[in-house]
Design an enzyme around this catalytic site. Structure first.
Site, mmCIF file in Angstrom:
data_model
loop_
_atom_site.group_PDB
_atom_site.id
_atom_site.type_symbol
_atom_site.label_atom_id
_atom_site.label_comp_id
_atom_site.label_asym_id
_atom_site.label_seq_id
_atom_site.Cartn_x
_atom_site.Cartn_y
_atom_site.Cartn_z
ATOM 1 C CG ASP A 81 33.551 4.353 -19.302
ATOM 2 O OD1 ASP A 81 32.583 3.563 -19.279
ATOM 3 O OD2 ASP A 81 34.733 3.965 -19.321
ATOM 4 C CD GLU A 143 33.869 -1.655 -20.950
ATOM 5 O OE1 GLU A 143 34.080 -2.784 -21.416
ATOM 6 O OE2 GLU A 143 34.125 -0.599 -21.572
#
Length: 397
Positions: A81, A143
């Site tokens: 991400d 994350e």
């Protein structure tokens, strides 16, 4: 095996697949496209790929790609991400990789989609048919927001290896420790009323003043009590990030919220810190006649520490010719350590470019990072092979 696309092509495709994770729903996106690209490329190279949907998040996925078997081995880990981007502040399309001035620009170029392209390109050039210990490529979700991908792996308990490298941007410096982080909210509820008569209400902002004063005392106590000279900021920090309260100057404020973070040193307990803060609030609540609530914005991230005597730390110090150090930002490192792996943080690009408009990775970071990856695979997955001459990568950048 079928040839992979070039490193630049892989990096371009990863960046072109948006995968923003954010606490604000209008920004948050699935990472499925990135996972599908990685699964396709790794499967071509003979890796056994396990796509793992996150519990209660059907549009978010982890990928565990494994080559070989054994009790030891090496994990090369990254998150799929990115953070949101500032519209209008990029000089180029954030989802279109662009090379200029010996730099590769794009959202996630250094944090950290570029790392995956470097890993896959490196692995494709190695003879790995005789791996003696498993090589695992790990790609996680979320994350940048909740770290729910790493938490799901920890809860599942299925990822096993001896060593792990997380390729966060550290400018190729090995990192053995970082602080933990807590993000908290304190809500004060009083009673609104007409400002001409204070007796008509109970001002939540007044009570919040007492709360903030108490937190500042606690902050100074932490600074005086805890020190770690291995960190640039060698004490725990508490930052008051945002304050919201009231709605008009002529109304007594009925509700106020403070959001803050607390970054603890290795060896400190986030839960103990939270309990200490909670113990300080009832007195203020009673004194001011308000209701005070303490809640976490996100689950906390523990501090991270791996012994500098670990074999992977020593190997990376030799491969980079740099002494292992510490950073202030948080990673998935503590979760991998809790899974039983000796973990370090080391990757191409600088954290100074992460989360910024015009994020980039300098081209001169790529070959040195590939040399590190090759050296670690040869040492921890191909023990029958002679290790790379560690001196050949010194001062390459």
């Amino acid at each position: 095996m079928p040839a992979l696309p070039s490193l630049i092509s892989m990096m371009s495709q990863l960046i072109a697949s948006p995968s923003i994770s954010c606490s604000q729903a209008h920004w948050d996106q699935s990472n499925k496209g990135v996972i599908e690209l990685l699964e396709s490329w790794l499967s071509r190279q003979g890796f056994q790929c396990n796509v793992m949907p996150l519990p209660d998040q059907p549009n978010k996925f982890n990928l565990i790609a494994t080559l070989g078997t054994g009790d030891g081995g090496l994990v090369l880990s990254g998150h799929t991400d990115t953070v949101p981007y500032d519209k209008g502040r990029w000089q180029s399309d954030p989802f279109l990789l662009e090379e200029r001035d010996n730099k590769l620009y794009g959202l996630g170029s250094c944090d950290m989609k570029g790392f995956f392209a470097i890993v896959l390109d490196t692995v494709s050039q190695m003879a790995l048919s005789t791996v003696q210990q498993p090589l695992i490529i790990l790609a996680t979700a979320d994350e940048e927001s909740s770290m729910s991908g790493a938490r799901a792996l920890l809860n599942a308990g299925t990822l096993k290896a001896r060593y792990a490298l997380i390729g966060e941007p550290t400018s190729l410096t090995p990192i053995y420790a970082h602080k933990g982080i807590m993000m908290e909210r304190i809500q004060v509820t009083g009673q609104s009323g007409h400002s001409s008569n204070p007796a008509l209400g109970n001002n939540a902002l007044d009570a919040m003043h007492d709360v903030m004063s108490e937190l500042m005392v606690f902050r100074q106590q932490l600074k005086a009590q805890y020190r770690d000279a291995s960190f640039v900021i060698d004490y725990p920090t508490m930052n008051f990030g945002c304050l919201h309260g009231g709605d008009n100057p002529n109304r007594i404020c009925g509700r106020c919220e403070l959001e803050f973070d607390l970054r603890a040193l290795p060896g400190m307990s986030n839960q103990a810190l939270m309990a200490e803060i909670a113990q300080r609030l009832p007195y203020i609540e009673e004194k001011t006649g308000t209701k005070i609530q303490l809640n976490s914005l996100f689950p906390d991230v523990p501090s991270f520490y791996t012994s500098t005597e670990s074999a992977i730390i020593k190997a990376c110090e030799s491969l980079t010719n740099r002494q292992a150090s510490t950073v202030a930002f948080a990673t998935e490192g503590p979760f991998l350590n809790q899974m039983g792996m000796e973990t370090l943080i080391l990757g191409p690009g600088s954290i100074d470019q992460a989360h910024q408009p015009n994020e980039f990775m300098a081209l001169d970071q790529i070959k040195p990072m590939q040399a590190v990856i090759r050296g670690l695979i040869e040492r921890f997955c191909l023990p029958l092979h002679p290790p790379t001459d560690l001196t050949t990568t010194k001062n390459e950048e």
